[in-house]
Design an enzyme around this catalytic site. Structure first.
Site, PDB file in Angstrom:
ATOM      1  N   VAL A   7      28.197 -69.581  26.466  1.00  0.00           N
ATOM      2  CA  VAL A   7      26.768 -69.924  26.596  1.00  0.00           C
ATOM      3  C   VAL A   7      25.778 -70.009  27.368  1.00  0.00           C
ATOM      4  O   VAL A   7      26.264 -68.698  28.678  1.00  0.00           O
ATOM      5  CB  VAL A   7      27.460 -71.399  28.355  1.00  0.00           C
ATOM      6  N   GLY A   8      25.160 -69.378  26.500  1.00  0.00           N
ATOM      7  CA  GLY A   8      23.840 -68.707  27.406  1.00  0.00           C
ATOM      8  C   GLY A   8      22.610 -69.858  27.389  1.00  0.00           C
ATOM      9  O   GLY A   8      22.483 -70.762  27.644  1.00  0.00           O
ATOM     10  N   THR A  10      19.486 -70.023  26.108  1.00  0.00           N
ATOM     11  CA  THR A  10      19.069 -70.705  24.546  1.00  0.00           C
ATOM     12  C   THR A  10      19.456 -71.351  23.848  1.00  0.00           C
ATOM     13  O   THR A  10      19.706 -72.535  23.439  1.00  0.00           O
ATOM     14  CB  THR A  10      18.374 -69.598  23.890  1.00  0.00           C
ATOM     15  N   ILE A  12      24.584 -72.515  22.764  1.00  0.00           N
ATOM     16  CA  ILE A  12      25.868 -72.768  23.454  1.00  0.00           C
ATOM     17  C   ILE A  12      26.741 -72.602  21.375  1.00  0.00           C
ATOM     18  O   ILE A  12      25.853 -72.739  20.864  1.00  0.00           O
ATOM     19  CB  ILE A  12      25.983 -73.854  23.862  1.00  0.00           C
ATOM     20  N   ALA A 108      29.272 -62.723  32.390  1.00  0.00           N
ATOM     21  CA  ALA A 108      30.829 -62.511  32.425  1.00  0.00           C
ATOM     22  C   ALA A 108      30.571 -62.021  30.316  1.00  0.00           C
ATOM     23  O   ALA A 108      30.801 -62.037  29.429  1.00  0.00           O
ATOM     24  CB  ALA A 108      30.930 -63.984  31.582  1.00  0.00           C
ATOM     25  N   ASP A 109      29.040 -62.505  29.849  1.00  0.00           N
ATOM     26  CA  ASP A 109      28.211 -62.425  28.106  1.00  0.00           C
ATOM     27  C   ASP A 109      29.036 -61.161  28.200  1.00  0.00           C
ATOM     28  O   ASP A 109      29.505 -60.099  26.856  1.00  0.00           O
ATOM     29  CB  ASP A 109      27.234 -63.340  27.742  1.00  0.00           C
ATOM     30  N   THR A 132      18.151 -64.222  25.076  1.00  0.00           N
ATOM     31  CA  THR A 132      16.872 -64.553  25.444  1.00  0.00           C
ATOM     32  C   THR A 132      16.542 -63.273  26.799  1.00  0.00           C
ATOM     33  O   THR A 132      15.502 -63.184  26.536  1.00  0.00           O
ATOM     34  CB  THR A 132      17.278 -65.173  26.861  1.00  0.00           C
ATOM     35  N   THR A 184      -4.822 -61.462  13.254  1.00  0.00           N
ATOM     36  CA  THR A 184      -4.325 -60.907  14.535  1.00  0.00           C
ATOM     37  C   THR A 184      -2.944 -61.013  14.394  1.00  0.00           C
ATOM     38  O   THR A 184      -1.767 -60.904  15.450  1.00  0.00           O
ATOM     39  CB  THR A 184      -5.545 -62.717  15.165  1.00  0.00           C
TER      40      THR A 184
END
Length: 255
Positions: A7-8, A10, A12, A108-109, A132, A184
């Site tokens: 689970v991050g 941004t 899962i 944890a990650d 992220t 731009t």
């Protein structure tokens, strides 16, 4: 079968292992407002689409940097699979000595990635995880987790540039054809991309010098790893499933 869940902020990422082989994987958006029931229904649908019998799953492990989502997934697994989830935490057997004061101070990650990369190369390594936030983690020659660095993620930087300026547009990020932008949008894309390649290589090179290790293998993972790796001087390989591999290894060491 073993279900692993990363689970991050941004996304899962879920994986289903049969022994040591990854049979299926899925990437879904992280949504903090989803309930355990909603995640349970989503999980059941994903399994059904792959014609997977949920009764064949006999183990589940979860690593989460978003506690409410982690808790919702634990409830979903308990209710819809009838299983208790092994949650990555400080009390686990990582198989890596930790040099930081406490493993609870490390995401944890990041520890899961460290477990996976040392199992893969068996010597000093750096893991760069593009999420992220982009994390850099150093593992020593004897498998000691030595710490690392955290930088804003590339998409987070892109969002900040759009949100904090009055006239700069929101742009799509892809590999720029040249450094010198003619519009731009091209200039923004060039600055973000080449600036980020420089950030990544700069941190890796400084970690190499500071650590003093003669041979360090650099593995990249995460959503934008392949994009940045194509122009990085320092990244040796990209492993999209590194975190899932680490979760499988941790489950095997702690069941």
């Amino acid at each position: 079968m073993l279900l692993v869940m990363d689970v991050g902020n941004t996304n899962i990422v879920l994986g289903l292992y049969e022994g040591d082989q990854l049979a299926h994987s899925w990437r879904i958006a992280s949504r903090i407002e989803r309930t355990g029931d909603e995640y349970g229904i989503l999980l059941a649908n994903l399994l059904q689409l792959k014609q997977v019998d949920a009764h064949g799953i006999n183990g589940v492990i979860l690593a989460s940097v978003v506690p409410p989502i982690g808790s919702a997934l634990v409830r979903a697994v308990r209710r819809y699979l009838g299983l208790e989830t092994l949650v990555v935490g400080a009390s686990m057997k990582y198989g890596l000595p930790l040099s930081e004061e406490s493993p609870s101070g490390v995401g944890a990650d990041r520890l899961v990635n460290a477990v996976a990369v040392f199992d893969k190369v068996a010597h000093a390594a750096i893991v760069v995880d593009f999420g992220t936030a982009t994390t850099f983690d150093l593992i020593g020659e004897q498998g000691i987790y030595l710490g690392g660095a955290i930088a804003p993620g590339l998409n987070s930087s892109l969002d900040a540039l759009f949100e904090k300026t009055a006239k700069l547009p929101r742009i799509e990020l892809f590999h720029p054809e040249r450094v010198i932008g003619k519009t731009t949008e091209e200039a923004m894309r060039s600055g973000l991309y080449w600036g980020y390649v420089g950030l990544v290589d700069g941190i890796i090179e400084r970690m190499r010098v500071e650590s003093g290790f003669a041979n360090i293998h650099v593995t990249a993972t995460g959503g934008l790893a392949k994009l940045i790796a194509r122009d990085s001087r320092c990244i040796d390989d990209v492993d999209d499933m590194l975190t899932l591999t680490g979760l499988r290894l941790l489950y095997q060491r702690n069941r």
